[in-house]
Design an enzyme around this catalytic site. Structure first.
Site, mmCIF file in Angstrom:
data_model
loop_
_atom_site.group_PDB
_atom_site.id
_atom_site.type_symbol
_atom_site.label_atom_id
_atom_site.label_comp_id
_atom_site.label_asym_id
_atom_site.label_seq_id
_atom_site.Cartn_x
_atom_site.Cartn_y
_atom_site.Cartn_z
ATOM 1 N N ARG A 48 0.819 -1.020 -0.021
ATOM 2 C CA ARG A 48 -0.152 0.066 0.075
ATOM 3 C C ARG A 48 0.755 1.132 0.107
ATOM 4 N NH1 ARG A 48 -1.750 0.315 4.372
ATOM 5 N NH2 ARG A 48 -0.908 -1.333 5.610
ATOM 6 N N LYS A 75 -9.379 -2.369 1.847
ATOM 7 C CA LYS A 75 -9.242 -1.265 2.724
ATOM 8 C C LYS A 75 -10.017 0.068 2.505
ATOM 9 C CE LYS A 75 -6.101 -3.853 4.656
ATOM 10 N NZ LYS A 75 -6.427 -4.265 5.931
ATOM 11 N N TYR A 135 -1.629 -3.322 -6.858
ATOM 12 C CA TYR A 135 -1.527 -4.000 -5.451
ATOM 13 C C TYR A 135 -2.927 -4.057 -4.901
ATOM 14 C CZ TYR A 135 -0.472 -5.078 -0.808
ATOM 15 O OH TYR A 135 -0.459 -5.752 0.395
ATOM 16 N N SER A 144 -1.134 -4.179 10.367
ATOM 17 C CA SER A 144 -0.720 -5.055 9.166
ATOM 18 C C SER A 144 0.194 -5.812 9.228
ATOM 19 C CB SER A 144 -0.595 -4.206 7.892
ATOM 20 O OG SER A 144 -1.706 -3.185 7.672
ATOM 21 N N HIS A 202 -10.296 -2.629 11.583
ATOM 22 C CA HIS A 202 -9.285 -3.528 11.306
ATOM 23 C C HIS A 202 -9.247 -4.972 12.043
ATOM 24 C CE1 HIS A 202 -4.938 -3.811 9.308
ATOM 25 N NE2 HIS A 202 -5.646 -4.394 8.786
ATOM 26 N N ARG A 230 1.953 -12.271 -1.470
ATOM 27 C CA ARG A 230 0.540 -12.478 -0.768
ATOM 28 C C ARG A 230 -0.196 -13.803 -1.672
ATOM 29 N NH1 ARG A 230 -2.034 -8.843 2.771
ATOM 30 N NH2 ARG A 230 -0.282 -7.313 3.368
ATOM 31 N N CYS A 250 0.918 -8.366 11.479
ATOM 32 C CA CYS A 250 1.268 -8.677 12.801
ATOM 33 C C CYS A 250 0.762 -10.019 13.207
ATOM 34 C CB CYS A 250 0.833 -7.656 13.567
ATOM 35 S SG CYS A 250 2.096 -6.370 13.709
ATOM 36 N N ASP A 293 -9.394 -10.056 8.808
ATOM 37 C CA ASP A 293 -8.764 -8.774 8.413
ATOM 38 C C ASP A 293 -9.740 -7.653 8.995
ATOM 39 O OD1 ASP A 293 -6.400 -7.106 7.496
ATOM 40 O OD2 ASP A 293 -7.683 -6.636 5.794
HETATM 41 C C1 OXD Z 1 -2.921 -4.809 5.273
HETATM 42 C C2 OXD Z 1 -3.522 -6.039 4.543
HETATM 43 O O1 OXD Z 1 -2.119 -4.333 4.707
HETATM 44 O O2 OXD Z 1 -4.588 -6.675 5.243
HETATM 45 O O3 OXD Z 1 -3.443 -4.454 6.373
HETATM 46 O O4 OXD Z 1 -3.315 -6.374 3.509
HETATM 47 MN MN MN Z 2 -5.117 -5.687 7.124
#
Ligand code: OXD
Ligand code: MN
Length: 597
Positions: free
Chosen positions: A71, A208, A199, A250, A228, A377, A252, A279
């Site tokens: 991002r 998002k 992306y 993100s 989130h 990903r 984590c 998410d």
């Molecule tokens: C992020 C995702 O960047 O979930 O938080 O992809």
């Molecule tokens: Mn995320």
């Protein structure tokens, strides 16, 4: 043929097609036959490579432009009427400037390509939680990913009817040049314009952009929460299932926690985890006065490196078929591989940078050449996860017993603590800080404040957002309890103190016990911590003294942390609710008293 009955939608598609000038406009119906056509087209144009279909049925490989792997927060804007509405943590552009700047990039950007019209539902089609969007895109990769991540096509258009409300999402990859990249949100127009990137977080606009930035704005107006957060169910030995949400920045470990496998000791007792989402959570007050949560997504867009059969066997099973892999290593045998994945790498492959790659390769500085990008990903259908909850598509959502916040902190934050009440919990969420990961451009490792893990995703002034959280507390007759966890605390030699992964269930168990009014705890200035021996450590052999270190609260360190909190809060000026300052002062007082004692 898709027959659209919605005059407003048709007029908008015509208008955007006139701007972007695609060769053709294709309405996506969501059928399997159409999926095949799209896959074939993407393969023919070289955007997708089919993997070995024996080993990876229905799976494809994709490689992005090397400048387009995460991002781009510095190019992401909230185009609200006033900069104060976007707040100090968001980039702001006036709606007029936003539309004008992006229009010059969108102008003719789809020449030589088709524009796909993707009607999608965030949340099960027709659920009271759900919202509809329509994404116009010139990327087949985006269409195929949207088909996994959301519910798309005819059923959504039917639901939209002749005049239903929808988020207008315009996307073009244009020339994929970062100089021509913008991700713009116009919350007052329920519109998203994203250009110059393919992306996921920038281009799959349901995720998002809609489900967090636009939805958070709508949620404030409509008295709900767009967060989130993962959602998971813990099944207890008696068969009862309790649900929690957890917000982490993100990369984590939300996906790993959402799909946790109980450690042997607890599995033997009958514990089991059910995945609802990994998410995003949309939360509403239910008729029973509790908070209910729904996962608006239909797939997982997970980070590949680090995912393996030990860390997350359920994710590995979920991606066994019908999955798109982006920016991992492509083996010459049409396999995929990534760092800290399963098994040995293929003898020869092509790296995420489209270069020949062999195991053990080093760069000119002697450092290993990465096979996969750290933010590479997998996009996998949620229904393929072995632990997917029978309630994951329940239109009513699932009732939430506890909400958890956490960050990645080497020091300071103990393994777990419980807030004193809702408002204190909001303060705890608002003061989350974490070390930066690879999911966004920027210096990995740097500590930044990430309230509720929403700093890149809150679509309005975060001062108002904290106010909304406080207001919601008064509107939930039976609110969940709020906790903070830190799986990442290290010892003096830099080693993680807590084993994490499946062992995290031990912490969840204490959290749920506390939520039921059980579970032993000791009071500290920052909140309630597990009393000695209150965590069930059956079968876990930690070195002596580790639990003490994990549950240590150093009042002087917490006092020093207040400086950072204060500087962060001050940015919001008069938009910061007084209650947040009152919480700040109370904590300061409690710490002072504790230090004096
Ligand atoms: C992020 C995702 O960047 O979930 O938080 O992809
Ligand atoms: Mn995320």
């Amino acid at each position: 043929m898709v027959n659209c009955q919605h005059a407003g939608l048709k007029a908008w598609v015509d208008e955007m097609a006139a701007l972007c000038q695609p060769d053709g406009v294709i309405w996506v119906d969501g059928s399997e036959a159409e999926k095949k056509v799209l896959e074939n087209r993407a393969v023919a144009r070289g955007f997708l490579i089919p993997l070995d279909q024996e080993r990876y049925p229905g799976c494809f490989y994709s490689r992005s432009n090397p400048n387009d792997v995460a991002r781009t927060e510095h190019l992401t804007y909230i185009c609200a009427q006033s900069p104060e509405d976007a707040g100090p943590t968001n980039n702001w552009m006036s709606p007029e400037d936003g539309y004008a700047k992006a229009a010059t990039i969108f102008q003719g950007s789809m020449k030589g390509r088709n524009m796909y019209v993707v009607a999608f539902s965030m949340g099960p089609v027709g659920s009271p939680f759900s919202k509809i969007g329509v994404e116009l895109t010139d990327s087949v990769y985006v269409v195929l990913n949207m088909r996994i991540m959301t519910r798309v096509g005819r059923k959504v258009l039917d639901r939209l009817g002749t005049d239903g409300e929808f988020t207008k999402c315009l996307h073009s990859k244009a020339d994929l040049d970062v100089k021509h990249r913008l991700v713009l949100h116009f919350p007052q127009d329920n519109t998203i314009w994203s250009v110059g990137s393919a992306y996921g977080g920038n281009a799959l606009l349901g995720k998002k952009c809609l489900a967090l930035r636009i939805a958070s704005w709508q949620a404030r107006k409509e008295n709900w929460l767009a967060e989130h957060m993962l959602i998971l169910g813990v099944e207890h030995p008696g068969g009862q299932v309790e649900y929690v949400t957890a917000a982490f920045p993100s990369a984590c470990g939300k996906t790993n926690l959402a799909m946790l496998i109980p450690p042997e000791g607890l599995k033997a007792k009958g514990y089991r985890i059910w995945t609802v989402g990994d998410d995003i959570a949309w939360l509403r007050v239910g008729a029973d006065g509790r908070l209910w949560a729904c996962n608006p997504e239909a797939g997982f867009f997970g980070v590949a490196p680090g995912t393996n059969s030990k860390t997350n066997p359920n994710a590995m099973a979920a991606m066994r078929k019908n999955t798109i892999f982006t920016n991992v290593l492509l083996g010459d045998d049409l396999s995929v591989w990534w760092e800290d994945g399963d098994g040995a790498p293929p003898a020869l492959g092509t790296s995420w940078e489209a270069k020949v790659w062999k195991p053990g390769m080093k760069d000119e500085n002697g450092k290993p050449v990465l096979a996969a990008h750290p933010n590479s990903r997998f996009t996998a259908p949620a229904g393929q996860c072995p632990t997917i909850s029978p309630n994951w598509e329940n239109p009513e959502g699932v009732p939430i017993s506890a909400m958890i916040f956490g960050g990645r902190r080497e020091r300071l934050a103990p393994l777990v603590f419980e807030s004193f009440d809702w408002n204190h919990g909001v303060y705890v969420g608002a003061t989350v800080a974490s070390e930066r990961t690879a999911a966004a451009m920027g210096a990995v490792g740097e500590v930044r404040r990430d309230p509720m893990a929403m700093i890149p995703f809150c679509g309005y002034n975060m001062g108002d957002y904290f106010g909304h959280w406080l207001d919601m507390g008064a509107k939930i007759p039976r609110p969940p309890k709020i906790f903070h966890v830190n799986w990442f605390r290290k010892d003096e030699s830099g080693k993680f103190l807590w084993p994490g992964y499946g062992e995290n269930l031990r912490v969840l168990e204490w959290i749920l016990a506390r939520s039921r009014g059980e579970g032993r705890a000791r009071k500290t200035p920052i909140g309630w911590l597990p009393a000695k021996d209150a965590l069930d450590l059956t079968g876990l052999d930690l070195p002596a003294g580790t639990m003490d270190k994990l549950l240590e609260v150093k009042n002087d360190e917490w006092t020093r942390e207040l400086d950072g909190v204060k500087a962060f809060f001050l940015q919001f000026g008069s938009r910061m609710p007084q209650e947040m300052w009152r919480q700040f002062e109370s904590l300061k007082e409690r710490l002072k008293t504790a230090v004096a004692a």
